[in-house]
Motif scaffolding. Structure first.
Motif, PDB file in Angstrom:
ATOM      1  N   PRO A  12       0.749  -1.227   0.044  1.00  0.00           N
ATOM      2  CA  PRO A  12       0.022   0.034   0.037  1.00  0.00           C
ATOM      3  C   PRO A  12       0.952   1.278   0.019  1.00  0.00           C
ATOM      4  N   THR A  13       1.850   1.367   0.575  1.00  0.00           N
ATOM      5  CA  THR A  13       2.712   2.406   0.671  1.00  0.00           C
ATOM      6  C   THR A  13       3.361   2.773  -0.921  1.00  0.00           C
ATOM      7  N   ALA A  14       3.815   1.950  -1.440  1.00  0.00           N
ATOM      8  CA  ALA A  14       4.194   1.991  -2.936  1.00  0.00           C
ATOM      9  C   ALA A  14       2.998   2.692  -3.734  1.00  0.00           C
ATOM     10  N   LYS A  15       1.923   1.920  -3.676  1.00  0.00           N
ATOM     11  CA  LYS A  15       0.523   2.355  -4.336  1.00  0.00           C
ATOM     12  C   LYS A  15       0.307   3.826  -4.046  1.00  0.00           C
ATOM     13  N   GLU A  16       0.208   4.231  -2.519  1.00  0.00           N
ATOM     14  CA  GLU A  16       0.185   5.538  -2.246  1.00  0.00           C
ATOM     15  C   GLU A  16       1.116   6.449  -3.154  1.00  0.00           C
ATOM     16  N   TRP A  17       2.491   6.060  -2.980  1.00  0.00           N
ATOM     17  CA  TRP A  17       3.425   7.018  -3.474  1.00  0.00           C
ATOM     18  C   TRP A  17       3.173   7.269  -4.899  1.00  0.00           C
ATOM     19  N   LEU A  18       2.893   5.972  -5.599  1.00  0.00           N
ATOM     20  CA  LEU A  18       2.543   6.321  -7.011  1.00  0.00           C
ATOM     21  C   LEU A  18       1.228   7.056  -7.312  1.00  0.00           C
ATOM     22  N   VAL A  19       0.453   7.122  -6.536  1.00  0.00           N
ATOM     23  CA  VAL A  19      -0.893   7.783  -6.689  1.00  0.00           C
ATOM     24  C   VAL A  19      -0.490   9.321  -6.558  1.00  0.00           C
ATOM     25  N   THR A  20       0.471   9.764  -5.261  1.00  0.00           N
ATOM     26  CA  THR A  20       0.342  10.928  -4.730  1.00  0.00           C
ATOM     27  C   THR A  20       1.375  11.800  -5.676  1.00  0.00           C
ATOM     28  N   HIS A  21       2.485  11.175  -6.388  1.00  0.00           N
ATOM     29  CA  HIS A  21       3.484  11.233  -7.205  1.00  0.00           C
ATOM     30  C   HIS A  21       3.279  11.119  -8.574  1.00  0.00           C
ATOM     31  N   ASN A  22       2.158  10.745  -8.985  1.00  0.00           N
ATOM     32  CA  ASN A  22       1.696  10.216 -10.407  1.00  0.00           C
ATOM     33  C   ASN A  22       2.321  11.061 -11.451  1.00  0.00           C
ATOM     34  N   GLY A  23       3.125  10.918 -12.417  1.00  0.00           N
ATOM     35  CA  GLY A  23       3.635  11.570 -13.566  1.00  0.00           C
ATOM     36  C   GLY A  23       4.935  12.081 -13.118  1.00  0.00           C
ATOM     37  N   ALA A  25       8.929  11.023 -11.601  1.00  0.00           N
ATOM     38  CA  ALA A  25      10.075   9.878 -11.980  1.00  0.00           C
ATOM     39  C   ALA A  25       9.746   9.242 -10.644  1.00  0.00           C
ATOM     40  N   VAL A  26       9.745   7.681 -10.853  1.00  0.00           N
ATOM     41  CA  VAL A  26       9.247   6.967  -9.792  1.00  0.00           C
ATOM     42  C   VAL A  26      10.635   6.773  -8.854  1.00  0.00           C
ATOM     43  N   ALA A  27      10.113   6.866  -7.707  1.00  0.00           N
ATOM     44  CA  ALA A  27      11.150   6.810  -6.527  1.00  0.00           C
ATOM     45  C   ALA A  27      12.015   5.439  -6.595  1.00  0.00           C
ATOM     46  N   PRO A  28      13.144   5.226  -6.663  1.00  0.00           N
ATOM     47  CA  PRO A  28      14.087   4.353  -6.481  1.00  0.00           C
ATOM     48  C   PRO A  28      13.439   3.029  -5.646  1.00  0.00           C
ATOM     49  N   ASP A  29      13.031   3.432  -4.651  1.00  0.00           N
ATOM     50  CA  ASP A  29      12.483   2.411  -3.735  1.00  0.00           C
ATOM     51  C   ASP A  29      11.084   1.608  -4.052  1.00  0.00           C
ATOM     52  N   VAL A  30      10.269   2.439  -4.777  1.00  0.00           N
ATOM     53  CA  VAL A  30       9.054   2.127  -5.306  1.00  0.00           C
ATOM     54  C   VAL A  30       9.419   1.408  -6.614  1.00  0.00           C
ATOM     55  N   LEU A  31      10.378   1.790  -7.223  1.00  0.00           N
ATOM     56  CA  LEU A  31      10.829   1.090  -8.643  1.00  0.00           C
ATOM     57  C   LEU A  31      11.198  -0.347  -8.348  1.00  0.00           C
ATOM     58  N   THR A  32      11.956  -0.531  -7.084  1.00  0.00           N
ATOM     59  CA  THR A  32      12.469  -1.831  -6.658  1.00  0.00           C
ATOM     60  C   THR A  32      11.093  -2.570  -6.233  1.00  0.00           C
ATOM     61  N   LYS A  33      10.034  -2.119  -5.621  1.00  0.00           N
ATOM     62  CA  LYS A  33       8.961  -3.132  -5.397  1.00  0.00           C
ATOM     63  C   LYS A  33       8.271  -3.452  -6.896  1.00  0.00           C
ATOM     64  N   VAL A  35       9.387  -4.084  -9.645  1.00  0.00           N
ATOM     65  CA  VAL A  35      10.386  -5.229 -10.221  1.00  0.00           C
ATOM     66  C   VAL A  35      10.213  -6.207  -9.334  1.00  0.00           C
ATOM     67  N   ALA A  36      10.165  -6.183  -8.146  1.00  0.00           N
ATOM     68  CA  ALA A  36       9.860  -7.597  -7.221  1.00  0.00           C
ATOM     69  C   ALA A  36       8.642  -8.195  -7.377  1.00  0.00           C
ATOM     70  N   ALA A  37       7.631  -7.197  -7.618  1.00  0.00           N
ATOM     71  CA  ALA A  37       6.269  -7.732  -7.857  1.00  0.00           C
ATOM     72  C   ALA A  37       6.160  -8.272  -9.440  1.00  0.00           C
ATOM     73  N   GLY A  38       7.308  -8.213 -10.213  1.00  0.00           N
ATOM     74  CA  GLY A  38       7.362  -8.927 -11.524  1.00  0.00           C
ATOM     75  C   GLY A  38       7.088  -7.792 -12.674  1.00  0.00           C
ATOM     76  N   GLY A  39       7.175  -6.588 -12.452  1.00  0.00           N
ATOM     77  CA  GLY A  39       7.149  -5.547 -13.467  1.00  0.00           C
ATOM     78  C   GLY A  39       8.489  -5.565 -14.261  1.00  0.00           C
ATOM     79  N   SER A  40       8.802  -5.990 -15.507  1.00  0.00           N
ATOM     80  CA  SER A  40      10.281  -5.777 -15.935  1.00  0.00           C
ATOM     81  C   SER A  40      10.264  -4.544 -16.703  1.00  0.00           C
ATOM     82  N   LEU A  41      11.307  -3.730 -16.215  1.00  0.00           N
ATOM     83  CA  LEU A  41      11.526  -2.366 -16.868  1.00  0.00           C
ATOM     84  C   LEU A  41      12.241  -2.400 -18.370  1.00  0.00           C
ATOM     85  N   THR A  42      12.488  -3.657 -18.631  1.00  0.00           N
ATOM     86  CA  THR A  42      13.121  -4.008 -19.947  1.00  0.00           C
ATOM     87  C   THR A  42      12.116  -4.463 -20.993  1.00  0.00           C
TER      88      THR A  42
END
Length: 75
Positions: A12-23, A25-33, A35-42
């Protein structure tokens, strides 16, 4: 993996960050989450945006999807 698949897997913290900061640059810790959830940046998934001097950005479509999801709209 599509955003609809990794979104429920991030905390929920990562989701909240994405909603609050929508648009922004994604924070490095959120980006890590993501990728860990299966989102491939490549991948060529529609939610992949660009890498800029400030970091990784989601696509315009992903920004719209997050906004719609945050507002309880069908995405």
């Amino acid at each position: 993996m599509e955003i609809i698949e990794w979104w429920p897997k991030i905390d929920p913290t990562a989701k909240e960050w994405l909603v609050t900061h929508n648009g922004e640059a994604v924070a490095p810790d959120v980006l890590t989450k993501i990728v860990a959830a299966g989102g491939s940046l490549t991948s060529d998934a529609w939610w992949i945006g660009e890498e800029g001097p400030d970091g990784f950005y989601l696509s315009d479509e992903a920004i719209d999807w997050i906004e719609a999801t945050a507002n309880g709209e069908k995405a």
